[in-house]
Scaffold this motif. Structure first.
Motif, PDB file in Angstrom:
ATOM      1  N   THR A   1       0.766  -1.200  -0.094  1.00  0.00           N
ATOM      2  CA  THR A   1      -0.116   0.072   0.104  1.00  0.00           C
ATOM      3  C   THR A   1       0.788   1.125  -0.127  1.00  0.00           C
ATOM      4  O   THR A   1       0.300   2.517  -0.442  1.00  0.00           O
ATOM      5  CB  THR A   1      -0.672   0.153   1.333  1.00  0.00           C
ATOM      6  N   SER A   2       2.084   1.168   0.576  1.00  0.00           N
ATOM      7  CA  SER A   2       3.020   2.199   0.556  1.00  0.00           C
ATOM      8  C   SER A   2       3.925   2.591  -0.532  1.00  0.00           C
ATOM      9  O   SER A   2       4.283   3.718  -0.988  1.00  0.00           O
ATOM     10  CB  SER A   2       3.637   2.497   1.792  1.00  0.00           C
ATOM     11  N   VAL A   3       4.460   1.251  -0.763  1.00  0.00           N
ATOM     12  CA  VAL A   3       5.638   1.515  -1.869  1.00  0.00           C
ATOM     13  C   VAL A   3       5.368   0.592  -3.373  1.00  0.00           C
ATOM     14  O   VAL A   3       5.889   1.135  -4.243  1.00  0.00           O
ATOM     15  CB  VAL A   3       6.891   0.530  -1.158  1.00  0.00           C
TER      16      VAL A   3
ATOM     17  N   PRO B   1      -0.405   3.411   6.520  1.00  0.00           N
ATOM     18  CA  PRO B   1      -0.648   2.167   6.878  1.00  0.00           C
ATOM     19  C   PRO B   1       0.256   1.592   7.789  1.00  0.00           C
ATOM     20  O   PRO B   1       0.231   0.842   8.773  1.00  0.00           O
ATOM     21  CB  PRO B   1      -0.280   1.317   5.683  1.00  0.00           C
TER      22      PRO B   1
ATOM     23  N   TYR C   1       8.323  -0.500   5.158  1.00  0.00           N
ATOM     24  CA  TYR C   1       7.848   0.760   4.967  1.00  0.00           C
ATOM     25  C   TYR C   1       8.949   1.427   4.096  1.00  0.00           C
ATOM     26  O   TYR C   1       8.595   2.606   3.341  1.00  0.00           O
ATOM     27  CB  TYR C   1       7.698   1.677   6.478  1.00  0.00           C
ATOM     28  N   PHE C   2      10.240   1.430   4.264  1.00  0.00           N
ATOM     29  CA  PHE C   2      11.196   2.251   3.637  1.00  0.00           C
ATOM     30  C   PHE C   2      11.421   1.560   2.286  1.00  0.00           C
ATOM     31  O   PHE C   2      11.878   2.267   1.218  1.00  0.00           O
ATOM     32  CB  PHE C   2      12.574   2.064   4.466  1.00  0.00           C
ATOM     33  N   LEU C   3      11.793   0.237   2.010  1.00  0.00           N
ATOM     34  CA  LEU C   3      12.210  -0.283   0.885  1.00  0.00           C
ATOM     35  C   LEU C   3      11.080  -1.255   0.220  1.00  0.00           C
ATOM     36  O   LEU C   3      11.251  -1.987  -0.910  1.00  0.00           O
ATOM     37  CB  LEU C   3      13.447  -1.096   1.296  1.00  0.00           C
TER      38      LEU C   3
ATOM     39  N   CYS D   1      13.387   5.245  -2.007  1.00  0.00           N
ATOM     40  CA  CYS D   1      12.260   4.970  -0.956  1.00  0.00           C
ATOM     41  C   CYS D   1      11.699   6.478  -0.529  1.00  0.00           C
ATOM     42  O   CYS D   1      10.332   6.356  -0.234  1.00  0.00           O
ATOM     43  CB  CYS D   1      12.401   4.338   0.239  1.00  0.00           C
TER      44      CYS D   1
ATOM     45  N   ASP E   1       8.479   7.229  -2.505  1.00  0.00           N
ATOM     46  CA  ASP E   1       7.220   6.250  -2.177  1.00  0.00           C
ATOM     47  C   ASP E   1       5.816   7.438  -1.857  1.00  0.00           C
ATOM     48  O   ASP E   1       5.972   8.161  -0.996  1.00  0.00           O
ATOM     49  CB  ASP E   1       7.471   5.506  -1.110  1.00  0.00           C
ATOM     50  N   ILE E   2       4.633   7.022  -2.744  1.00  0.00           N
ATOM     51  CA  ILE E   2       3.500   7.735  -2.135  1.00  0.00           C
ATOM     52  C   ILE E   2       2.675   6.858  -1.641  1.00  0.00           C
ATOM     53  O   ILE E   2       2.438   5.772  -2.527  1.00  0.00           O
ATOM     54  CB  ILE E   2       2.863   8.705  -3.304  1.00  0.00           C
ATOM     55  N   PRO E   3       2.284   7.033  -0.518  1.00  0.00           N
ATOM     56  CA  PRO E   3       1.178   5.717  -0.060  1.00  0.00           C
ATOM     57  C   PRO E   3      -0.250   5.765  -0.942  1.00  0.00           C
ATOM     58  O   PRO E   3      -0.353   6.778  -1.432  1.00  0.00           O
ATOM     59  CB  PRO E   3       0.897   6.107   1.457  1.00  0.00           C
ATOM     60  N   LEU E   4      -0.637   4.747  -0.659  1.00  0.00           N
ATOM     61  CA  LEU E   4      -1.925   4.660  -1.478  1.00  0.00           C
ATOM     62  C   LEU E   4      -3.103   5.583  -1.165  1.00  0.00           C
ATOM     63  O   LEU E   4      -3.778   6.089  -2.163  1.00  0.00           O
ATOM     64  CB  LEU E   4      -2.363   3.107  -1.055  1.00  0.00           C
TER      65      LEU E   4
END
Lengths: 597, 378
Positions: A395-397, A421, A507-509, B25, B28-31
């Motif tokens: 959902t984030s990456v 998330p 979360y980061f990768l 990273c 990155d943009i969350p959903l």
């Protein structure tokens, strides 16, 4: 803290003068005198410090000084009589004084003076700890018999061997030993033995009157099973040995005993089967335990660092079990076990990762069930470990990796949520941990209710409040359940820690981070060894023979050999499983013959 | 701190820094902050060298509704299920930027399932767009591609009952070849293999919104990037038979016991050869037919034999007819040139321009029919 303890500390911190000659070692009397002198000076200093003088403190101080004086006097007399303060001089009076001024001040230590013999009476002293020693043995088997002994003149013939007469002819306890050293006597005394001093005899009898307050044998609470045995160890090592002997009646079952802990003097026994367990393993366990320098051993955890090759690792390398059947089975495979007095958990070694995912139930039921159960345990582990990190990553990456319909569902469930998330996962996991901790500490009756109600109420409320999505409740519930599918409680802990690592990495990768994390975990697992046994065995290195009882369990008749990784002295454990000695009885024919008769 | 520990710490920090910085990273943009674009429409802009691109995406209402029994709602209604933004520019990126300025969240193309090209799009624009689409990093090659002559608003606001989002409806329609009459679904990577390649031309399903609902029973044919025309339903049926894409076509034989068949073209084999500057193409069709109706109570072997021959002949005639039409329009819908380039490249590359040669291809159509008897209808 009582100020008498200060001088020692001060003495330690004093800087050493350079170039001073080494003084000759002080005698015990000199050391005691010096200690008394320092104590008195400390007391004086304390009195100076106190303003106005506290009368209670002053009274205490005077009592202590008096006791110390008496102790010193008895030590001096003992030294005069036997030439050493650690050896019993043969004087009951001195022994009484010494005990009275030291351990005898404690209300649970009973010092009983009595005479051995009816006509000829030889003074004696018995010391025991009330509650730890069996009063029936003390009263009936020692005191009564001693006082009614009518041939006490035999003791007076050669007082130095009086203990032998008492040992052979007077008292009745089954286990009697002889000791002369005060240091050992006091340890025996505090272990629950009764020690008997005889006037004129330098040897002291130690009667085994140990009767610890013990729990009865209860059902296992951490390793429950449906069809297996319902017995668990209790805290008494002797009971633990008995329970193992009940299951392994071979004389080859050995318990090598040693004492660990400078304060606790905890009895520890190394169980192994001679001629089966690799002697190198037993020797290594003994060696490691013998060098353990800890003050107390209460749970067995204190000696773990000595028994593990990499104690800093997150993963448990020593398996703890409260089930006698599990320990007996592992011993029969060629492992060693360490029984620790006061701990109901027996330590089993060496272990592999797979050992922590096996239960006795796997061997009670058929192999199909066992295999299914094991696979489900690993499925639970992977679900628990990977579901939240995957949710965060996808959902984030890496949202492009999700099917369109699924991502629309997820996006729909997240509309209006204030937290990203990763914080959603953290919030929910914090709640789960709080609930878990609370339910663990509360009484059993309350904990179940609190756990259920807490989970339902908090779960529903937090979704209604729009803080987390309903999907997150499903994910966290599966995670919480999955991480505890490990039959071994200690194996759940590392995964719960690594869960955070994977969450952070995801979360980061994203997926890349999860894969990196998993590879790092795998590399660490592959590097672990315990007593020379690779932790990932039988998968790394591959041991085809041992694979039969790993992720899948083959039927028992096919498990004819012990694990090769343990290098037991006897490889085969059964050899004739497929040799049917007699064909199946023809029941119909026999019945027909009887009818014909 | 020991030297060894310092070294380990330095190595760890270096590795962590490299990993975090190189993995990108921070972008990155969350959903939650993305707008999931499901469909894109490409239309000619206000001037010949401009293009207008529409981006269709579900609204928060559409996302949260459990089953938004789709009246559509691109424009109408108080709480539309989906919405569209458009951007116009000289290139796709310009149009995208303009559209992006109209929404507060990141227009995310990673889940686009449908690309619709207007039939009015000039060839040059189509070519530029094809190149530009190929360069969109987040867009994979799996979206379905279609053509339409209707405006975008009409396409996305068509009344539907099976799916709340139009793009998802078309995606479902195309991704289940056995569910529809023709397996016309063409994915982006399949389109790319035909566009701009000598020896094969593009055929796209054409979306025709009607008041009754969406209709996909026609194909738009292209010569290179140039739209040539749209084949009607019957021609599309014949094309589907010729290309082996027919799934539920119906054949009727009033002269033969009023027999009706559901025809499924299982397989099409195309072979091409060149002799004396003449290209010969042989199309072999393997058709499975299910006998649906017959005016006799029970069919017999002779009837089946007659019907087999008749239907074989009819299918071959129809296929030949549509192939001749394609020759007239000079669109190589089956890819005869490509087949020739694979089997006989020397001959193929002797032709300077395949489109000059294609109208002269000599066709032979074989049709092998297998008839399932009544009762086998699935």
């Amino acid at each position: 803290m009582w100020p008498f303890s200060r001088p020692n500390h001060r003495r330690k911190t004093l800087p050493k003068a350079k170039g001073t000659r080494r003084k000759p070692p002080m005698t015990d009397a000199e050391r005691a005198a010096q200690q008394l002198s320092e104590n008195i000076s400390t007391a004086e200093q304390t009195l100076v410090d106190i303003s106005p003088v506290n009368t209670t403190l002053l009274t205490d101080l005077l009592t202590e000084t008096s006791t110390l004086q008496k102790r010193l006097e008895s030590l001096a007399k003992e030294l005069q009589a036997s030439g050493s303060v650690d050896t019993f001089s043969g004087s009951v009076e001195l022994a009484y004084n010494r005990l009275k001024n030291t351990i005898g001040q404690s209300p649970d230590v009973i010092l009983r003076r009595f005479f051995i013999g009816k006509d000829v009476q030889v003074p004696a002293l018995m010391a025991f700890v009330d509650g730890l020693a069996e009063s029936q043995i003390v009263d009936q088997d020692i005191l009564t018999l001693s006082q009614e002994y009518d041939q006490a003149y035999r003791l007076t013939q050669d007082l130095s061997k009086a203990h032998q007469v008492v040992h052979d002819s007077v008292i009745a306890p089954g286990h009697l030993t002889v000791e002369t050293s005060w240091e050992k006597l006091l340890i025996k005394l505090t272990s629950g033995n009764a020690i008997i001093f005889i006037e004129g005899c330098p040897s002291v009898l130690v009667a085994d009157t140990v009767k610890f307050p013990a729990r009865s044998i209860s059902t296992p609470t951490t390793e429950r099973t449906v069809l297996g045995s319902q017995e668990a160890f209790n805290e008494i090592m002797l009971t633990q040995m008995n329970l193992l002997r009940m299951r392994l009646k071979t004389p080859k079952l050995h318990f090598d005993q040693l004492s660990v802990g400078t304060l606790s003097h905890t009895n520890i026994a190394i169980a192994h089967i001679e001629g089966l367990t690799n002697p190198s393993l037993v020797s290594a366990v003994k060696q490691r335990l013998s060098v353990a320098q800890v003050d107390t051993v209460q749970t067995g955890q204190e000696v773990m660092p000595y028994l593990t090759d990499r104690s800093s690792s997150l993963f448990p390398q020593i398996r703890r079990s409260e089930r006698p059947d599990v320990v007996a089975r592992e011993l029969a495979l060629g492992k060693a076990a360490v029984l620790v007095d006061n701990s109901p958990f027996v330590l089993i070694m060496p272990n592999t990762l797979m050992d922590f995912y096996q239960t006795i139930e796997d061997y009670v039921l058929n192999s199909w069930y066992a295999t299914l159960e094991r696979l489900i345990r690993f499925l639970g582990l992977f679900l628990g470990l990977l579901l939240p990190p995957l949710y965060i990553a996808l959902t984030s990456v890496n949202p492009q990796l999700l099917p369109t319909k699924l991502i629309l569902t997820i996006a729909g469930s997240r509309v209006g949520l204030p937290l990203p998330p990763v914080f959603e996962v953290m919030t929910m996991w914090a709640i789960i941990e709080i609930l878990r901790e609370a339910s663990l500490r509360l009484p059993k009756e309350l904990s179940t209710t609190l756990g259920t109600v807490g989970a339902i109420v908090v779960g529903t409320a937090i979704v209604k409040a729009g803080i987390v999505s309903p999907l997150m409740i499903v994910i966290i519930t599966l995670t919480a359940l999955g991480l505890f599918t490990s039959p071994s409680y200690e194996m759940a802990v590392p995964w719960r820690v690594l869960f955070w690592l994977l969450v952070t990495l995801s979360y980061f990768l994203g997926i890349y981070g999860i894969i990196l994390g998993l590879l790092a975990i795998l590399a660490h697992l592959a590097s672990l060894e315990n007593f020379g046994v690779p932790y990932l065995s039988p998968f790394g290195p591959v041991k085809p023979r041992d694979l039969k009882d790993s992720l899948v369990r083959f039927p028992e008749p096919m498990l004819t050999k012990r694990p090769s990784i343990l290098a037991p002295l006897q490889t085969k454990k059964s050899s004739n499983w497929n040799q049917n000695p007699d064909p199946s009885p023809n029941l119909q024919k026999t019945r027909q013959e009887r009818w014909d008769d | 701190m020991t030297k060894r520990l310092t070294r380990w710490l330095a190595a760890f920090l270096t590795l962590a820094t490299l990993t975090l910085t190189l993995a990108g990273c921070w972008d990155d943009i969350p959903l939650d902050r993305r707008t999931l674009v499901l469909g894109m429409g490409f239309y000619p802009g206000p001037t010949p060298d401009m293009v207008t691109v529409y981006f269709s995406f579900p609204t928060p209402t559409g996302l949260t509704s459990s089953n938004g029994a789709g009246s559509g709602g691109g424009g109408g209604g108080s709480s539309p299920q989906f919405s569209s933004v458009s951007g116009t520019g000289y290139s796709l990126s310009q149009a995208f930027s303009q559209a992006q300025a109209k929404v507060g969240r990141d227009l995310y193309l990673g889940h686009t399932v449908l690309l619709v090209f207007s039939t009015k799009l000039p060839a040059q624009q189509f070519k530029l767009l094809d190149n530009a689409i190929d360069r969109i990093g987040t867009l994979d090659k799996t979206p379905f591609v279609a053509a339409t002559s209707a405006p975008w608003d009409t396409v996305v606001s068509v009344k539907m009952v099976q799916e709340e989002f139009p793009a998802l409806y078309y995606e479902e329609l195309f991704s289940c070849p056995r569910c529809t009459q023709f397996a016309l679904g063409t994915r982006l990577w399949q389109t790319s293999t035909r566009l701009g390649k000598s020896g094969v031309d593009l055929v796209l399903p054409q979306l025709s919104p009607t008041p009754q609902g969406p209709k996909v029973d026609q194909v738009a044919v292209y010569r290179d990037y140039q739209y040539v025309g749209t084949w009607d339903h019957r021609q599309t049926t014949d094309y589907a038979l010729a290309a082996g894409k027919s799934r539920k076509s119906s054949l009727t034989f009033p002269d033969h016991w009023h027999a009706t068949f559901d025809a499924v073209a299982d397989k099409m084999q195309l072979s091409a050869s060149a002799r004396d500057h003449q290209v010969y193409a042989v199309v072999t069709l393997h058709v499975t037919q299910t006998l649906v109706t017959l005016d006799t109570t029970k069919e017999n072997a002779q009837q089946l034999s007659v019907l087999s021959r008749a239907s074989s002949q009819q299918i071959a005639d129809r296929v030949l007819k549509i192939l001749e039409l394609s020759q007239k329009q000079n669109v190589d819908v089956l890819g005869v040139g490509r087949q020739l380039s694979w089997t006989n490249p020397t001959e193929f590359y002797r032709f300077k321009n395949w489109h000059e040669e294609y109208p002269h291809v000599h066709w032979t159509v074989h049709c092998i029919v297998r008839i399932n008897k009544m009762g086998d209808t699935k």
